[in-house]
Design a protein around this motif. Structure first.
Motif, PDB file in Angstrom:
ATOM      1  N   ILE A 337       0.843  -1.199   0.000  1.00  0.00           N
ATOM      2  CA  ILE A 337       0.000   0.000   0.000  1.00  0.00           C
ATOM      3  C   ILE A 337       0.876   1.245   0.000  1.00  0.00           C
ATOM      4  O   ILE A 337       0.846   2.032  -0.944  1.00  0.00           O
ATOM      5  CB  ILE A 337      -0.981   0.005   1.189  1.00  0.00           C
ATOM      6  N   HIS A 338       1.672   1.438   1.047  1.00  0.00           N
ATOM      7  CA  HIS A 338       2.617   2.555   1.006  1.00  0.00           C
ATOM      8  C   HIS A 338       3.525   2.436  -0.214  1.00  0.00           C
ATOM      9  O   HIS A 338       3.828   3.418  -0.887  1.00  0.00           O
ATOM     10  CB  HIS A 338       3.483   2.580   2.266  1.00  0.00           C
ATOM     11  N   GLU A 339       3.954   1.222  -0.472  1.00  0.00           N
ATOM     12  CA  GLU A 339       4.758   0.927  -1.664  1.00  0.00           C
ATOM     13  C   GLU A 339       4.225  -0.353  -2.282  1.00  0.00           C
ATOM     14  O   GLU A 339       3.998  -1.342  -1.580  1.00  0.00           O
ATOM     15  CB  GLU A 339       6.239   0.779  -1.316  1.00  0.00           C
ATOM     16  N   SER A 340       4.030  -0.320  -3.599  1.00  0.00           N
ATOM     17  CA  SER A 340       3.402  -1.446  -4.282  1.00  0.00           C
ATOM     18  C   SER A 340       4.069  -1.670  -5.626  1.00  0.00           C
ATOM     19  O   SER A 340       4.419  -0.718  -6.329  1.00  0.00           O
ATOM     20  CB  SER A 340       1.914  -1.153  -4.472  1.00  0.00           C
ATOM     21  N   VAL A 341       4.242  -2.936  -6.001  1.00  0.00           N
ATOM     22  CA  VAL A 341       4.841  -3.245  -7.292  1.00  0.00           C
ATOM     23  C   VAL A 341       3.855  -2.958  -8.416  1.00  0.00           C
ATOM     24  O   VAL A 341       2.648  -3.173  -8.271  1.00  0.00           O
ATOM     25  CB  VAL A 341       5.316  -4.715  -7.334  1.00  0.00           C
ATOM     26  N   LEU A 342       4.369  -2.430  -9.549  1.00  0.00           N
ATOM     27  CA  LEU A 342       3.524  -2.027 -10.671  1.00  0.00           C
ATOM     28  C   LEU A 342       3.792  -2.794 -11.953  1.00  0.00           C
ATOM     29  O   LEU A 342       2.869  -3.119 -12.693  1.00  0.00           O
ATOM     30  CB  LEU A 342       3.752  -0.533 -10.982  1.00  0.00           C
ATOM     31  N   TYR A 343       5.064  -3.051 -12.243  1.00  0.00           N
ATOM     32  CA  TYR A 343       5.442  -3.395 -13.606  1.00  0.00           C
ATOM     33  C   TYR A 343       6.780  -4.117 -13.543  1.00  0.00           C
ATOM     34  O   TYR A 343       7.494  -4.036 -12.534  1.00  0.00           O
ATOM     35  CB  TYR A 343       5.569  -2.094 -14.406  1.00  0.00           C
ATOM     36  N   ALA A 344       7.128  -4.821 -14.600  1.00  0.00           N
ATOM     37  CA  ALA A 344       8.406  -5.522 -14.637  1.00  0.00           C
ATOM     38  C   ALA A 344       9.009  -5.449 -16.029  1.00  0.00           C
ATOM     39  O   ALA A 344       8.305  -5.400 -17.036  1.00  0.00           O
ATOM     40  CB  ALA A 344       8.239  -6.984 -14.217  1.00  0.00           C
ATOM     41  N   ALA A 345      10.310  -5.440 -16.054  1.00  0.00           N
ATOM     42  CA  ALA A 345      11.075  -5.558 -17.291  1.00  0.00           C
ATOM     43  C   ALA A 345      12.185  -6.561 -17.035  1.00  0.00           C
ATOM     44  O   ALA A 345      12.363  -7.035 -15.911  1.00  0.00           O
ATOM     45  CB  ALA A 345      11.646  -4.203 -17.714  1.00  0.00           C
ATOM     46  N   GLY A 346      12.911  -6.888 -18.057  1.00  0.00           N
ATOM     47  CA  GLY A 346      14.018  -7.806 -17.884  1.00  0.00           C
ATOM     48  C   GLY A 346      14.858  -7.849 -19.131  1.00  0.00           C
ATOM     49  O   GLY A 346      14.558  -7.194 -20.142  1.00  0.00           O
ATOM     50  N   VAL A 347      15.917  -8.633 -19.064  1.00  0.00           N
ATOM     51  CA  VAL A 347      16.848  -8.674 -20.180  1.00  0.00           C
ATOM     52  C   VAL A 347      17.589 -10.005 -20.183  1.00  0.00           C
ATOM     53  O   VAL A 347      17.819 -10.610 -19.139  1.00  0.00           O
ATOM     54  CB  VAL A 347      17.841  -7.489 -20.082  1.00  0.00           C
ATOM     55  N   GLY A 348      17.910 -10.449 -21.382  1.00  0.00           N
ATOM     56  CA  GLY A 348      18.693 -11.663 -21.541  1.00  0.00           C
ATOM     57  C   GLY A 348      19.608 -11.543 -22.741  1.00  0.00           C
ATOM     58  O   GLY A 348      19.647 -10.508 -23.420  1.00  0.00           O
ATOM     59  N   VAL A 349      20.314 -12.609 -23.013  1.00  0.00           N
ATOM     60  CA  VAL A 349      21.194 -12.673 -24.180  1.00  0.00           C
ATOM     61  C   VAL A 349      20.361 -13.024 -25.405  1.00  0.00           C
ATOM     62  O   VAL A 349      19.426 -13.836 -25.321  1.00  0.00           O
ATOM     63  CB  VAL A 349      22.292 -13.731 -23.948  1.00  0.00           C
ATOM     64  N   LEU A 350      20.660 -12.407 -26.541  1.00  0.00           N
ATOM     65  CA  LEU A 350      19.928 -12.715 -27.771  1.00  0.00           C
ATOM     66  C   LEU A 350      20.111 -14.184 -28.152  1.00  0.00           C
ATOM     67  O   LEU A 350      21.229 -14.701 -28.102  1.00  0.00           O
ATOM     68  CB  LEU A 350      20.427 -11.846 -28.920  1.00  0.00           C
ATOM     69  N   PRO A 351      19.052 -14.861 -28.572  1.00  0.00           N
ATOM     70  CA  PRO A 351      19.199 -16.230 -29.052  1.00  0.00           C
ATOM     71  C   PRO A 351      19.863 -16.234 -30.421  1.00  0.00           C
ATOM     72  O   PRO A 351      19.672 -15.318 -31.220  1.00  0.00           O
ATOM     73  CB  PRO A 351      17.757 -16.744 -29.125  1.00  0.00           C
ATOM     74  N   GLU A 352      20.622 -17.265 -30.712  1.00  0.00           N
ATOM     75  CA  GLU A 352      21.349 -17.326 -31.981  1.00  0.00           C
ATOM     76  C   GLU A 352      20.459 -17.680 -33.156  1.00  0.00           C
ATOM     77  O   GLU A 352      20.719 -17.276 -34.281  1.00  0.00           O
ATOM     78  CB  GLU A 352      22.479 -18.363 -31.872  1.00  0.00           C
ATOM     79  N   GLU A 353      19.361 -18.386 -32.897  1.00  0.00           N
ATOM     80  CA  GLU A 353      18.597 -18.961 -34.003  1.00  0.00           C
ATOM     81  C   GLU A 353      17.508 -18.052 -34.537  1.00  0.00           C
ATOM     82  O   GLU A 353      16.787 -18.451 -35.448  1.00  0.00           O
ATOM     83  CB  GLU A 353      17.969 -20.294 -33.560  1.00  0.00           C
ATOM     84  N   ALA A 354      17.368 -16.834 -34.011  1.00  0.00           N
ATOM     85  CA  ALA A 354      16.235 -16.019 -34.447  1.00  0.00           C
ATOM     86  C   ALA A 354      16.604 -14.541 -34.479  1.00  0.00           C
ATOM     87  O   ALA A 354      17.381 -14.068 -33.657  1.00  0.00           O
ATOM     88  CB  ALA A 354      15.052 -16.240 -33.505  1.00  0.00           C
TER      89      ALA A 354
END
Length: 377
Positions: A337-354
């Motif tokens: 309530i005082h603090e609340s999660v809203l959203y998420a992002a993330g990151v990884g290594v690019l796949p080789e096959e696409a």
């Protein structure tokens, strides 16, 4: 002689009809119950602290034990408070929203911890829905309105290229992300770049994204397991000193299925960034409930910045809103309530096959065609 127990209506109760049923809803505790509208009279009676005896005197035709049972039920549903008991922590926290309530408080809790279904079931349900209710048009036109044809957009420079290249990835390659690269993503996304001294009330931060009144209510957390030189764990990003504060060591991708019930495949990435809101920062300056929108919008600013920065560095970013709010907030040690999660992002290594992997492993990759009217041939 002990003082008689007194009762008072919770200040966080709203009433509405849903599917033909009259609902009482404490938006602080998120408890709901159906009841006859006559129950409003009882709750209205307890606008101030009063003992059972006063209700009994006002309702001489109703047996006292029946009234006591009714009050016990309303207390159990958190619709009524008792003078000899502490209010629920969520109710005490919700008092912070003050002038934003009930609009902000109701939206805040009623939209948390929704029920998620698996992707296969969701696909079947959407297919059935589309047959009865065709998908709305993704664009809008004004039929018959005069049209001004615009020149083709000019594509040049790194910002343009990053915007055109950014995509949401759901498959990832092997390997780790260098700590220096990940540090840059955090610093340019959420780090304090400058401080501005404001007469009468102190300093406010400037970041790479705008914030109404320079309130910057969004906090950033990191769950990392594939960042070279950074131990697996859950961290808080300290935006003023550009550093990570350890919340829990050893945590990693095993938390992803619980955090993102429909996004378990993100466990193959390298790190997740969680955006939360500290609402008091906006509430301090803006006493009207419309200001509740600001953190939601500004989390989007930061998320897009993070994804663009990751794209320019040849990484595979993603974002998602399908969060298990309470599970994440429990690990972050915030009350929701005082603090609340809203959203998420993330990151990884690019796949080789696409060149782009919008679908997780095992799912058909959708066909993509360019919009010839906007892109160069």
């Amino acid at each position: 002689m002990p003082k008689p127990i007194r009762y008072r209506r919770s200040p966080h109760v709203v009433c509405y009809w849903k599917a033909g049923e009259f609902i009482f809803h404490n938006y602080a505790t998120n408890r709901r119950a159906g009841a006859a509208p006559i129950a409003c009279e009882v709750l209205d009676f307890f606008g101030d602290w009063k003992p059972l005896s006063e209700l009994s005197a006002a309702r001489p035709g109703v047996a006292r034990p029946a009234l006591k049972q009714l009050l016990d039920t309303l207390v159990a549903l958190t619709l009524l408070h008792r003078s000899d008991r502490e209010n629920a922590p969520a109710e005490q926290a919700m008092d912070m929203f003050g002038p934003w309530n009930p609009e902000a408080g109701l939206f805040h809790t009623a939209t948390k911890d929704v029920r998620f279904i698996d992707a296969e079931t969701s696909g079947r349900e959407l297919q059935a829905q589309a047959a009865a209710w065709p998908m709305p048009s993704p664009t809008k036109r004004y039929p018959g309105a005069p049209v001004v044809t615009l020149p083709q957009p000019a594509h040049h420079g790194p910002v343009d290229e990053a915007l055109l290249a950014r995509r949401t990835w759901r498959r990832f390659g092997k390997g780790t992300i260098p700590l220096a690269t990940f540090s840059t993503l955090l610093g340019l996304t959420a780090g304090v770049q400058q401080w501005v001294s404001v007469t009468d009330y102190g300093e406010v931060p400037l970041k790479t994204s705008p914030s109404g009144g320079a309130r910057h209510p969004v906090e950033v957390y990191v769950l990392a397991w594939g960042v070279e030189g950074l131990a697996r764990g859950l961290y808080h990003y300290a935006a003023d000193v550009h550093a990570l504060e350890v919340i829990q060591e050893g945590m990693g991708p095993e938390r992803i299925p619980e955090y993102f019930p429909q996004g378990g495949y993100f466990a193959e990435a390298s790190a997740v960034v969680l955006f939360s809101a500290v609402y008091e920062r906006d509430l301090w300056r803006y006493p009207y409930s419309r200001a509740y929108r600001a953190p939601l919008i500004e989390a989007g600013h930061l998320c897009q910045t993070f994804c663009l920065l990751a794209t320019t560095r040849g990484l595979a970013p993603f974002s998602l809103m399908g969060l298990a709010d309470s599970a994440i907030e429990r690990d972050l040690r915030v009350d929701g309530i005082h603090e609340s999660v809203l959203y998420a992002a993330g990151v990884g290594v690019l796949p080789e096959e696409a060149d782009w992997a919008p679908a997780p492993p095992g799912f058909r990759v959708p066909a993509v065609r360019p919009n010839r009217k906007l892109r160069r041939p």
